[in-house]
Design a protein around this motif. Structure first.
Motif, short mmCIF file in Angstrom:
data_model
loop_
_atom_site.label_atom_id
_atom_site.label_comp_id
_atom_site.label_asym_id
_atom_site.label_seq_id
_atom_site.Cartn_x
_atom_site.Cartn_y
_atom_site.Cartn_z
N ALA A 81 0.82 -1.21 0.00
CA ALA A 81 0.00 0.00 0.00
C ALA A 81 0.86 1.26 0.00
CB ALA A 81 -0.95 0.00 1.20
N SER A 82 2.01 1.21 0.67
CA SER A 82 2.92 2.36 0.68
C SER A 82 3.41 2.66 -0.73
CB SER A 82 4.11 2.09 1.60
OG SER A 82 3.69 1.93 2.94
N THR A 83 3.76 1.60 -1.46
CA THR A 83 4.19 1.77 -2.85
C THR A 83 3.04 2.28 -3.72
OG1 THR A 83 5.81 -0.01 -2.60
CG2 THR A 83 5.20 0.61 -4.84
N HIS A 84 1.85 1.71 -3.49
CA HIS A 84 0.67 2.16 -4.26
C HIS A 84 0.39 3.64 -4.01
CE1 HIS A 84 -0.87 -2.29 -4.08
NE2 HIS A 84 0.13 -2.12 -4.93
N LEU A 85 0.55 4.08 -2.75
CA LEU A 85 0.32 5.49 -2.43
C LEU A 85 1.29 6.38 -3.19
CD1 LEU A 85 -0.99 7.76 -0.82
CD2 LEU A 85 0.58 7.23 1.07
N SER A 86 2.53 5.95 -3.31
CA SER A 86 3.51 6.73 -4.06
C SER A 86 3.09 6.87 -5.52
CB SER A 86 4.89 6.05 -3.99
OG SER A 86 5.35 5.97 -2.66
N VAL A 87 2.60 5.79 -6.08
CA VAL A 87 2.17 5.81 -7.48
C VAL A 87 0.97 6.74 -7.66
CG1 VAL A 87 1.23 4.42 -9.36
CG2 VAL A 87 3.06 3.49 -7.92
N VAL A 88 -0.02 6.60 -6.78
CA VAL A 88 -1.23 7.42 -6.87
C VAL A 88 -0.90 8.89 -6.67
CG1 VAL A 88 -3.45 7.90 -5.77
CG2 VAL A 88 -2.74 5.53 -6.16
N ARG A 89 -0.02 9.18 -5.70
CA ARG A 89 0.36 10.58 -5.47
C ARG A 89 1.11 11.14 -6.67
NH1 ARG A 89 2.70 10.29 -0.61
NH2 ARG A 89 0.99 11.16 0.58
N SER A 90 1.96 10.35 -7.27
CA SER A 90 2.72 10.82 -8.43
C SER A 90 1.79 11.15 -9.60
CB SER A 90 3.73 9.75 -8.87
OG SER A 90 4.67 9.51 -7.86
N ALA A 91 0.72 10.38 -9.73
CA ALA A 91 -0.23 10.65 -10.81
C ALA A 91 -0.93 11.98 -10.60
CB ALA A 91 -1.25 9.52 -10.91
N GLY A 92 -1.23 12.31 -9.32
CA GLY A 92 -1.81 13.60 -8.99
C GLY A 92 -3.16 13.87 -9.59
N GLU A 93 -3.95 12.83 -9.86
CA GLU A 93 -5.22 13.02 -10.55
C GLU A 93 -6.44 12.86 -9.65
OE1 GLU A 93 -5.18 10.22 -13.72
OE2 GLU A 93 -3.44 11.08 -14.72
N ASP A 94 -6.25 12.32 -8.45
CA ASP A 94 -7.40 12.03 -7.60
C ASP A 94 -7.05 12.35 -6.15
OD1 ASP A 94 -9.57 11.03 -6.25
OD2 ASP A 94 -9.75 9.23 -7.48
N PRO A 95 -7.21 13.62 -5.72
CA PRO A 95 -6.88 13.99 -4.33
C PRO A 95 -7.65 13.19 -3.29
CG PRO A 95 -7.20 15.93 -5.71
CD PRO A 95 -7.64 14.76 -6.52
N ALA A 96 -8.90 12.83 -3.60
CA ALA A 96 -9.70 12.06 -2.64
C ALA A 96 -9.10 10.69 -2.39
CB ALA A 96 -11.14 11.93 -3.14
N LEU A 97 -8.66 10.02 -3.46
CA LEU A 97 -8.03 8.72 -3.31
C LEU A 97 -6.71 8.84 -2.56
CD1 LEU A 97 -7.93 5.69 -3.91
CD2 LEU A 97 -6.90 6.24 -6.14
N VAL A 98 -5.94 9.88 -2.87
CA VAL A 98 -4.67 10.09 -2.17
C VAL A 98 -4.92 10.27 -0.68
CG1 VAL A 98 -2.74 11.70 -1.86
CG2 VAL A 98 -3.48 11.07 -4.16
N GLY A 99 -5.94 11.07 -0.32
CA GLY A 99 -6.24 11.30 1.09
C GLY A 99 -6.66 10.02 1.80
N TRP A 100 -7.53 9.24 1.16
CA TRP A 100 -8.00 8.01 1.80
C TRP A 100 -6.86 7.00 1.95
CZ3 TRP A 100 -8.21 2.91 0.05
CH2 TRP A 100 -8.92 2.02 0.86
N LEU A 101 -6.07 6.84 0.90
CA LEU A 101 -4.98 5.87 0.95
C LEU A 101 -3.89 6.32 1.92
CD1 LEU A 101 -4.19 3.16 -0.22
CD2 LEU A 101 -3.09 4.34 -2.13
N SER A 102 -3.66 7.64 2.03
CA SER A 102 -2.69 8.15 3.00
C SER A 102 -3.11 7.80 4.42
CB SER A 102 -2.54 9.67 2.85
OG SER A 102 -2.01 10.03 1.60
#
Length: 331
Positions: A42-63
């Motif tokens: 999940a930590s690696t997935h969070l890095s990928v999602v954050r790098s994409a920068g397209e879904d702040p809601a998903l970044v917040g939930w996954l963080s």
């Protein structure tokens, strides 16, 4: 990268991790191993999602999920006193130092505007007349300005000015998200009040009283307001010109340190409030009360330009600590 496809592919792992985190006190040995493995994924997935920068809601939930999982995996957290110490020795001063040019120029511009306004009031009788009838102005000069600092008990007056100044500073920071324009209004009103009152007092030969009562608390108090305004203007400029980052991501990366500044300034303004409530009107030796204000100001600036500079050069940004680093993403 197709973020929806990526999220759908890993959603089951995230949901399983969330269930394990909820049951962390009742996990079996194999489940603990699974928790650790899923946390790392999940930590690696969070890095990928954050790098994409397209879904702040998903970044917040996954963080939030990764943070809870980290707590479950480590089984402990940094003691509160260490967080407190780190905040005031690294986070807060580093952000204030990083944004120094924003608040330094806010200071220069505000004081220049106040000085011009004061000179105008002093040299143009029509301006003085527009401010009020002569009896009203005389009452301010001879009684109300000085009495303002002693008409209430020191402790309650200190609490009152602390609350008011903290609110002004918070407004200056929060308003930054609206392109910074309301911040300029806050600065203008603050400088106008200072300039008009200074002009009235100097025009009637009471400049020494004005400076003797403003400088003790005003040095630190105004610096805190200018710091807040500088941070707010930086937020506004980030909205206007986010650079290479997506606008929401850029705003988030500046807003989190801005919150740290707001929290730190509460303490700074508490100190200036104590000086205003317990020193300005009650210490009758002018050089002593001004000296107290100068010492407080020098200590704050030394704090920012020593501890803050050191922490900033070591990479402190004021953003969320221990977040996973971004990883290269193809596509």
């Amino acid at each position: 990268m197709e973020l929806d496809v990526f999220a759908a592919a890993h959603r089951s792992d995230w949901e399983r991790l969330e269930r394990l985190v909820r049951r962390r006190r009742k996990l079996t040995g194999p489940e603990v191993d699974e928790l650790v493995e899923l946390y790392q994924k999940a930590s690696t997935h969070l890095s990928v999602v954050r790098s994409a920068g397209e879904d702040p809601a998903l970044v917040g939930w996954l963080s939030g999920l990764v943070a809870r999982a980290r707590s479950a995996v480590t089984g402990a957290h940094t003691p509160a006193w260490r967080d407190f110490t780190r905040f005031f020795t690294r986070t807060f001063p580093a952000v204030v130092y990083r944004l120094r040019w924003w608040w330094i120029w806010s200071t220069v511009g505000s004081l220049a505007f106040a000085t011009v306004l004061a000179v105008w009031v002093i040299n143009d009788p029509r301006v003085m007349a527009a401010l009020g009838p002569p009896d009203y102005i005389r009452q301010i000069v001879e009684h109300e300005f000085a009495n303002y600092y002693v008409e209430s008990p020191g402790a309650s007056f200190a609490a009152q000015v602390w609350t008011n100044n903290a609110w002004v500073a918070a407004q200056a920071i929060v308003f930054g998200a609206f392109l910074g324009l309301p911040v300029l209004y806050v600065l203008a009103m603050n400088s106008a009040n200072l300039g008009v009152m200074g002009g009235i007092m100097f025009a009637h030969g009471k400049g020494d009283i004005f400076l003797g009562l403003i400088l003790p608390h005003g040095l630190l108090e105004l610096t805190a307001v200018f710091v807040a305004a500088g941070v707010g203007l930086k937020l506004g400029w980030t909205v206007i010109s986010p650079g290479h980052r997506p606008r929401l991501r850029a705003l988030g990366e500046e807003a989190r340190p801005a919150i740290a500044v707001a929290l730190g300034l509460i303490v700074v303004l508490f100190i200036s409030g104590l000086i205003e409530g317990l020193v300005t009107g009650w210490v009758h030796t002018t050089w002593l009360r001004i000296g107290i204000g100068v010492v407080a100001e020098v200590l704050f600036l030394a704090y920012v330009f020593t501890l803050g500079r050191k922490a900033y050069l070591e990479g402190e940004t004021g953003d969320i600590e221990e977040r996973p680093a971004a990883v290269p993403v193809a596509g």
